[in-house]
Design an enzyme around this catalytic site. Sequence first.
Site, PDB file in Angstrom:
ATOM      1  N   CYS A 167      19.947  16.574 -44.355  1.00  0.00           N
ATOM      2  CA  CYS A 167      19.561  15.440 -43.511  1.00  0.00           C
ATOM      3  C   CYS A 167      19.504  14.105 -44.244  1.00  0.00           C
ATOM      4  CB  CYS A 167      18.212  15.720 -42.850  1.00  0.00           C
ATOM      5  SG  CYS A 167      18.188  17.241 -41.880  1.00  0.00           S
ATOM      6  N   HIS A 216      15.880   9.139 -40.847  1.00  0.00           N
ATOM      7  CA  HIS A 216      16.485  10.346 -40.303  1.00  0.00           C
ATOM      8  C   HIS A 216      15.785  10.686 -38.989  1.00  0.00           C
ATOM      9  CE1 HIS A 216      17.717  14.353 -39.565  1.00  0.00           C
ATOM     10  NE2 HIS A 216      16.619  14.924 -40.024  1.00  0.00           N
ATOM     11  N   ASN A 259      18.217  15.981 -33.329  1.00  0.00           N
ATOM     12  CA  ASN A 259      18.361  15.898 -34.778  1.00  0.00           C
ATOM     13  C   ASN A 259      19.811  16.248 -35.129  1.00  0.00           C
ATOM     14  OD1 ASN A 259      18.436  16.496 -37.540  1.00  0.00           O
ATOM     15  ND2 ASN A 259      16.397  17.385 -37.570  1.00  0.00           N
TER      16      ASN A 259
END
Length: 314
Positions: A112, A240, A270
């Site tokens: 990520c 993120h 996500n």
Amino acid sequence: MSGSRIVALGHYQPPKVLSNDDLAALVDTDDEWIRSRVGIRTRHIAEGETLVDLATEAAQKALANSGRTAEEIDLVVVATCTAIERSPNTAAAVAARLGVRSPAAYDINTVCSGFSYALATADHAIRAGAARRALVIGAERMSDTLDWTDRSTCVIFGDGAGAAVVEAQEEGAEPGIGPVVWGSEPEKGDAVVITGWDPVISQQGQSVFRWATTQLAPLARQACERAGIDPAELKGFVPHQANLRIIDAIARKLGLGDAVVARDVVDSGNTSAASIPLAFSKLVERGELSPGDPVLLFGFGGGLAYAGQVVRCP
């Protein structure tokens, strides 16, 4: 060279949208449960589109927005944790699709935080004189890693890509990409894992949440300090897009004033390494940020790795 700058951004998401109500038909969950825990409303899922397809679409848009051609690129970096092919790597495959001639091309996997790592390595290459103009891409097909019977993970992730064209600045110009703050906590690496030949993602949600909400704000502040800017002076914050509660907690601790905070997780879920360039590109496209605005990018997640830098908005 005095550094590099982002000159344009682009993003792409597959057309299929999966709502919380759609997921409720697949697994024991509902819209209220998902929103209250992670803040997600919808996510995009690739059907028939490969990781290279997603990355190429985003890169083409970034190139178009920059006014540059593929022939002017000499470095291609792709941040991803969902590449299936080992060789050629995703960067080389994207370069071939775009018609980039003889570039340095490599993939980077810090999950990520991948885009901030990739952006830093491209900036370093340009500062060292090893490249002049780069395509930096974050792309993921997270749906390939999901167990659709596991409501703790299948409700969180989505697919997509974002890209940036990065080029050298003339000597004496103010750097458009600030010094990176990066690192990891490998002893906690089992908090988020994607393992095996038929990979399935699993994570220790509470452990990741505690780490993100208690340990990351000081590191993000360090990135501001290295760039010589107070967090209150930021015009944008693009972390993120892991979880809306995490985003809001870090933003509060930084004391960002009137900065625009990216909350694309609500609509995109996500998307791991794609989440920062995807969210950043959307903010620029909508006119919520202006050219030259200082923006803090900060990635974190699997590894547990983190990276962040202050950039000037293209």
